[in-house]
Design a protein around this motif. Structure first.
Motif, PDB file in Angstrom:
ATOM      1  N   GLU A 147     -11.332   6.215  -3.440  1.00  0.00           N
ATOM      2  CA  GLU A 147     -10.276   5.233  -3.202  1.00  0.00           C
ATOM      3  C   GLU A 147      -9.662   4.741  -4.518  1.00  0.00           C
ATOM      4  O   GLU A 147      -9.637   3.549  -4.811  1.00  0.00           O
TER       5      GLU A 147
ATOM      6  N   PRO B 158      -6.804   3.824  -7.269  1.00  0.00           N
ATOM      7  CA  PRO B 158      -5.497   3.169  -7.126  1.00  0.00           C
ATOM      8  C   PRO B 158      -4.378   4.199  -7.061  1.00  0.00           C
ATOM      9  O   PRO B 158      -4.507   5.314  -7.595  1.00  0.00           O
ATOM     10  N   GLU B 159      -3.284   3.838  -6.413  1.00  0.00           N
ATOM     11  CA  GLU B 159      -2.145   4.744  -6.314  1.00  0.00           C
ATOM     12  C   GLU B 159      -1.646   5.106  -7.703  1.00  0.00           C
ATOM     13  O   GLU B 159      -1.482   4.246  -8.565  1.00  0.00           O
ATOM     14  N   GLY B 160      -1.426   6.402  -7.918  1.00  0.00           N
ATOM     15  CA  GLY B 160      -0.925   6.874  -9.204  1.00  0.00           C
ATOM     16  C   GLY B 160      -1.995   7.081 -10.250  1.00  0.00           C
ATOM     17  O   GLY B 160      -1.687   7.452 -11.390  1.00  0.00           O
TER      18      GLY B 160
ATOM     19  N   ILE C 262       0.737  -0.817 -12.433  1.00  0.00           N
ATOM     20  CA  ILE C 262      -0.302  -1.329 -11.547  1.00  0.00           C
ATOM     21  C   ILE C 262      -1.324  -2.136 -12.339  1.00  0.00           C
ATOM     22  O   ILE C 262      -1.762  -3.205 -11.907  1.00  0.00           O
TER      23      ILE C 262
END
Length: 207
Positions: free
Chosen positions: A96, A98-100, A178
């Motif tokens: 899982e 983080p996005e990117g 982010i």
């Protein structure tokens, strides 16, 4: 079959000829030029290889070797295990991230052993002059802000693989947008609060 982590398990004699293999051999195989084999003979201890395409399994992986000694401490053969890098795919899918985010495992020669999520075409590529790899060599463990592969600015944290001296490095990069988002939200909230307080102070002074 019960241990899919491994591509094969073998025993090689002092000439590097494979004399025993968990995966049936269709032809003679010699591993005398493999880094793990040479290192196991030289150090008489646990040895870590480099990125390779297995001559028996035909899979991308990294191999480990260990010498078999006689009662007098002389090397008689080398037992080796090839680790399939594909198992990392499921591990990363469950992490899982983080996005990117971009995760990389790089060996001591700058060769990409694993990356998530990147194209399989990058696996096995090597660039010793890459800024990230140079930072790994000079610092061992640290953080750095770089653009790697896809030109997205990220903050990379990296460290040498624990307990595997000389094996390589692992790094994870989080997009700056982010990574800095919480700090920016806090800054914006504080500035708004400061503005409100300042406005009320000015209004009170005017009154």
């Amino acid at each position: 079959k019960d241990n899919p982590l491994y591509t094969t398990l073998v025993v090689a004699d002092l000439r590097g000829d494979v004399v025993c293999s968990a995966v049936p051999l269709n032809e003679p195989v010699n591993v005398a030029d493999r880094a793990y084999f040479l290192s196991a003979l030289e150090t008489r201890g646990f040895a870590i290889g480099e990125f390779q395409i297995g001559r028996i399994s035909k899979k991308a992986g990294i191999a480990f070797g260990y010498p078999i000694l006689d009662a007098d401490g002389r090397v008689q053969a080398v037992v080796a295990a090839g680790m399939d890098l594909a198992w990392l795919n499921q591990l990363m899918a469950d992490a899982e991230l983080p996005e990117g985010a971009l995760l990389l495992v790089i060996d001591r020669n700058g060769t990409i052993l694993y990356g998530y999520p990147i194209s399989e075409a990058w696996i096995g590529e090597s660039d010793v002059s890459a800024p990230l790899f140079q930072a790994m060599l000079t610092r061992g463990q640290d953080t750095v802000e770089l653009r790697v592969m896809d030109d997205i600015p990220r903050i990379y944290a990296f460290t040498a693989l624990r307990g595997l001296s000389g094996a390589g490095y692992v790094s994870i990069g989080i997009p700056q947008a982010i990574a800095y988002a919480p700090a920016r939200r806090t800054l914006a909230r504080n500035l708004i609060g400061l503005g409100v307080v300042g406005g009320l102070a000015l209004a009170a002074a005017w009154i």
